[in-house]
Design a protein around this motif. Structure first.
Motif, PDB file in Angstrom:
ATOM      1  N   MET A 128       0.729  -1.254  -0.136  1.00  0.00           N
ATOM      2  CA  MET A 128       0.054   0.089   0.106  1.00  0.00           C
ATOM      3  C   MET A 128       0.652   1.351  -0.070  1.00  0.00           C
ATOM      4  SD  MET A 128      -3.382  -0.658  -0.153  1.00  0.00           S
ATOM      5  CE  MET A 128      -2.997  -1.758  -1.354  1.00  0.00           C
ATOM      6  N   GLY A 129       2.086   1.132   0.564  1.00  0.00           N
ATOM      7  CA  GLY A 129       2.732   2.531   0.608  1.00  0.00           C
ATOM      8  C   GLY A 129       2.346   3.425   1.409  1.00  0.00           C
ATOM      9  N   THR A 130       2.091   4.720   0.675  1.00  0.00           N
ATOM     10  CA  THR A 130       1.517   5.986   1.371  1.00  0.00           C
ATOM     11  C   THR A 130       0.067   5.943   1.273  1.00  0.00           C
ATOM     12  OG1 THR A 130       1.439   6.924  -0.933  1.00  0.00           O
ATOM     13  CG2 THR A 130       3.407   7.399   0.368  1.00  0.00           C
ATOM     14  N   ARG A 131      -0.607   4.949   0.699  1.00  0.00           N
ATOM     15  CA  ARG A 131      -2.094   4.989   0.737  1.00  0.00           C
ATOM     16  C   ARG A 131      -2.401   4.344   2.014  1.00  0.00           C
ATOM     17  NH1 ARG A 131      -4.237   1.515  -4.423  1.00  0.00           N
ATOM     18  NH2 ARG A 131      -2.292   0.146  -4.020  1.00  0.00           N
ATOM     19  N   ALA A 132      -1.607   3.715   2.911  1.00  0.00           N
ATOM     20  CA  ALA A 132      -1.920   3.417   4.167  1.00  0.00           C
ATOM     21  C   ALA A 132      -1.630   4.278   5.428  1.00  0.00           C
ATOM     22  CB  ALA A 132      -1.314   1.797   4.637  1.00  0.00           C
ATOM     23  N   ALA A 174     -11.079   3.407  -2.704  1.00  0.00           N
ATOM     24  CA  ALA A 174     -11.698   2.202  -2.380  1.00  0.00           C
ATOM     25  C   ALA A 174     -11.114   0.952  -2.223  1.00  0.00           C
ATOM     26  CB  ALA A 174     -13.059   2.180  -2.977  1.00  0.00           C
ATOM     27  N   ALA A 175     -10.264   0.780  -3.457  1.00  0.00           N
ATOM     28  CA  ALA A 175      -9.478  -0.637  -3.585  1.00  0.00           C
ATOM     29  C   ALA A 175      -8.624  -0.701  -2.409  1.00  0.00           C
ATOM     30  CB  ALA A 175      -8.655  -0.436  -4.960  1.00  0.00           C
ATOM     31  N   ALA A 176      -7.691   0.360  -1.951  1.00  0.00           N
ATOM     32  CA  ALA A 176      -6.777   0.390  -0.678  1.00  0.00           C
ATOM     33  C   ALA A 176      -7.613  -0.010   0.346  1.00  0.00           C
ATOM     34  CB  ALA A 176      -6.111   1.737  -0.666  1.00  0.00           C
ATOM     35  N   GLY A 213      -1.115   7.023   8.103  1.00  0.00           N
ATOM     36  CA  GLY A 213      -2.166   7.878   8.807  1.00  0.00           C
ATOM     37  C   GLY A 213      -3.468   7.009   9.129  1.00  0.00           C
ATOM     38  N   LEU A 214      -3.610   5.814   8.701  1.00  0.00           N
ATOM     39  CA  LEU A 214      -4.916   5.215   8.984  1.00  0.00           C
ATOM     40  C   LEU A 214      -4.895   4.555  10.419  1.00  0.00           C
ATOM     41  CD1 LEU A 214      -5.802   3.360   5.537  1.00  0.00           C
ATOM     42  CD2 LEU A 214      -7.110   5.279   7.013  1.00  0.00           C
ATOM     43  N   ASP A 215      -5.878   4.646  11.048  1.00  0.00           N
ATOM     44  CA  ASP A 215      -5.999   3.856  12.308  1.00  0.00           C
ATOM     45  C   ASP A 215      -6.525   2.571  11.948  1.00  0.00           C
ATOM     46  OD1 ASP A 215      -7.064   2.644  14.792  1.00  0.00           O
ATOM     47  OD2 ASP A 215      -7.432   4.602  15.544  1.00  0.00           O
ATOM     48  N   MET A 216      -5.568   1.662  11.725  1.00  0.00           N
ATOM     49  CA  MET A 216      -5.922   0.243  11.428  1.00  0.00           C
ATOM     50  C   MET A 216      -6.705  -0.658  12.217  1.00  0.00           C
ATOM     51  SD  MET A 216      -4.179   0.041   8.587  1.00  0.00           S
ATOM     52  CE  MET A 216      -2.724   0.775   7.693  1.00  0.00           C
ATOM     53  N   ALA A 217      -6.879  -0.378  13.511  1.00  0.00           N
ATOM     54  CA  ALA A 217      -7.733  -0.931  14.573  1.00  0.00           C
ATOM     55  C   ALA A 217      -9.156  -0.551  14.350  1.00  0.00           C
ATOM     56  CB  ALA A 217      -7.177  -0.825  16.223  1.00  0.00           C
ATOM     57  N   ALA A 218      -9.203   0.664  14.219  1.00  0.00           N
ATOM     58  CA  ALA A 218     -10.520   1.468  13.981  1.00  0.00           C
ATOM     59  C   ALA A 218     -11.136   1.048  12.684  1.00  0.00           C
ATOM     60  CB  ALA A 218     -10.405   2.701  14.026  1.00  0.00           C
ATOM     61  N   LEU A 219     -10.170   1.081  11.565  1.00  0.00           N
ATOM     62  CA  LEU A 219     -10.618   0.652  10.241  1.00  0.00           C
ATOM     63  C   LEU A 219     -11.105  -0.893  10.188  1.00  0.00           C
ATOM     64  CD1 LEU A 219     -10.947   1.397   7.222  1.00  0.00           C
ATOM     65  CD2 LEU A 219      -8.695   0.443   7.105  1.00  0.00           C
ATOM     66  N   ALA A 220     -10.208  -1.690  10.838  1.00  0.00           N
ATOM     67  CA  ALA A 220     -10.772  -3.103  11.116  1.00  0.00           C
ATOM     68  C   ALA A 220     -12.278  -3.082  11.870  1.00  0.00           C
ATOM     69  CB  ALA A 220      -9.805  -4.004  11.717  1.00  0.00           C
ATOM     70  N   ALA A 221     -12.501  -2.650  12.965  1.00  0.00           N
ATOM     71  CA  ALA A 221     -13.520  -2.418  13.634  1.00  0.00           C
ATOM     72  C   ALA A 221     -14.864  -2.056  12.557  1.00  0.00           C
ATOM     73  CB  ALA A 221     -13.610  -1.635  14.819  1.00  0.00           C
ATOM     74  N   GLU A 222     -14.407  -1.006  11.807  1.00  0.00           N
ATOM     75  CA  GLU A 222     -15.438  -0.556  10.732  1.00  0.00           C
ATOM     76  C   GLU A 222     -15.991  -1.476   9.940  1.00  0.00           C
ATOM     77  OE1 GLU A 222     -14.705   3.226   8.906  1.00  0.00           O
ATOM     78  OE2 GLU A 222     -13.244   3.655  10.617  1.00  0.00           O
ATOM     79  N   ALA A 223     -15.034  -2.149   9.443  1.00  0.00           N
ATOM     80  CA  ALA A 223     -15.201  -3.441   8.241  1.00  0.00           C
ATOM     81  C   ALA A 223     -15.916  -4.705   9.025  1.00  0.00           C
ATOM     82  CB  ALA A 223     -13.690  -3.839   7.646  1.00  0.00           C
TER      83      ALA A 223
END
Length: 370
Positions: free
Chosen positions: A109-113, A152-154, A115-125
């Protein structure tokens, strides 16, 4: 005895024995998957071909049935790639690979990832999957409103292919399934979550059982994990220590198969990305380095191969022709030592094509390079 040196052919025969390639066996598909540990499944048909080459009397319905009955799953696993494996292995060992999955995701993903809060994103998913199964495309679009500065793809790749434990819902992974696969949580599909904190030593033992003897670097290359030296140091008292032809230390499980190196070996066809071709950093036990570029292609592609006397002897492929015929072509790197070997390649190719097409009589070409 400790320190015994194994020849290249001895390492080859050990690998073939553990991968069920010395003789087809008649065992249930889930048991075979546990023995093999996993089969690469980026290409949906690949695990079917891999099992056909290993199991006596194998039919497509046997794997499809295991996937439908949830005894096997298709999911992101080793090296952040899709694999088919026994459901209980997925639950027991998926968390062991979490560091490799996250590392692969960040590298891809490089720069596309950033600044993302991965734990929060996983909870959303996870909350979105609680509503209904979703494809990669659907997940990305559903996450996008809360992350309008992302693509969206990232978002879908980060969640469904790397960060969140999910499996593909059947008919995902079926031989002729059309459309995009849908993803569900293991709690929904398998009745429970992956084990929270498995011992990485078990992952090492499973590699040695399926692909050993092996070095630390072999297991790291196969799993995508790093820092396994300490794990091997802890396990060393329970392992057998051998040596490669170059004197490198190899580890193995006591009592694991080490067949005679001069025994007969049948011709075997392997599909794209078969783990036999990906389970070691040093792949000379199955592939002559002069043919490496023929098998490992740009973009991470790994071509389907034919094993002759246990080693990669060529590549193969199929294509549709007029009148609905399918032709299988084998491109041998060098002429096998006898007409009998070439005939064995042609005979096995014809059997494989009959399995793939569900009928006999399709043409097979075996070409030998000058």
């Amino acid at each position: 005895m400790p320190g015994t040196t194994l020849s290249l052919r001895a390492l080859n025969r050990a690998l073939l024995a553990r991968q069920l390639l010395l003789a087809r066996e008649r065992i249930p598909v889930p048991d075979a998957l546990r023995r093999l540990f996993a089969l690469q499944a980026q290409v949906a048909k690949a695990p079917y071909i891999g099992l056909w080459s290993r199991l006596e009397g194998f039919t497509k319905n046997q794997l499809a049935g295991a996937l439908e009955e949830r005894d096997a799953v298709r999911a992101t696993f080793l090296r952040a790639t899709l694999q088919v494996l026994a459901a209980d292995d997925y639950l027991a060992l998926r968390a062991s690979l979490e560091p490799a999955l996250v590392k692969a995701m960040r590298g891809f993903m490089g720069t596309r990832a950033e600044g993302l809060d991965m734990a929060a994103l996983a909870a959303e998913a996870r909350a979105l999957l609680a509503e209904r199964p979703r494809t990669l495309g659907e997940m990305g679009e559903a996450l996008l409103p809360a992350h309008p500065d992302r693509d969206a793809a990232a978002l879908s790749y980060i969640t469904l292919r790397c960060h969140l434990p999910v499996v593909q819902r059947f008919p995902g992974g079926a031989w002729s399934a059309g459309g995009q696969a849908t993803y569900v949580t293991p709690e929904e599909w398998l009745g429970g979550p992956p084990a929270a904190a498995p011992d990485p030593g078990e992952l090492v033992r499973r590699h040695l059982a399926a692909f050993g003897p092996a070095t630390v670097k072999d297991v790291q290359s196969w799993s995508g994990l790093t820092g396994l030296t300490a794990v091997f140091r802890r396990l060393r008292p329970e392992l057998r220590v051998l040596r490669s032809p170059e004197g490198t230390e190899l580890y193995d499980l006591p009592g694991a198969p080490l067949p005679e190196e001069d025994g007969p070996v049948p011709v075997r066809f392997l599909p794209e990305y078969d783990n036999v071709l990906l389970a070691h950093q040093d792949r000379t036990r199955v592939l002559d380095p002069q043919y490496r570029s023929e098998v490992y292609r740009p973009g991470g592609r790994v071509r389907p191969v034919v094993l002759v006397d246990g080693f990669v002897g060529g590549v193969w492929g199929v294509k549709k022709e007029k009148a609905g015929r399918t032709r299988l072509t084998v491109d041998l790197f060098a002429g096998p030592g006898s007409a009998r070997e070439r005939d064995a390649v042609a005979d096995e190719a014809a059997r494989l094509l009959a399995f793939m097409t569900d009928e006999e009589g399709h043409p097979v070409d075996v070409r030998v390079r000058d």
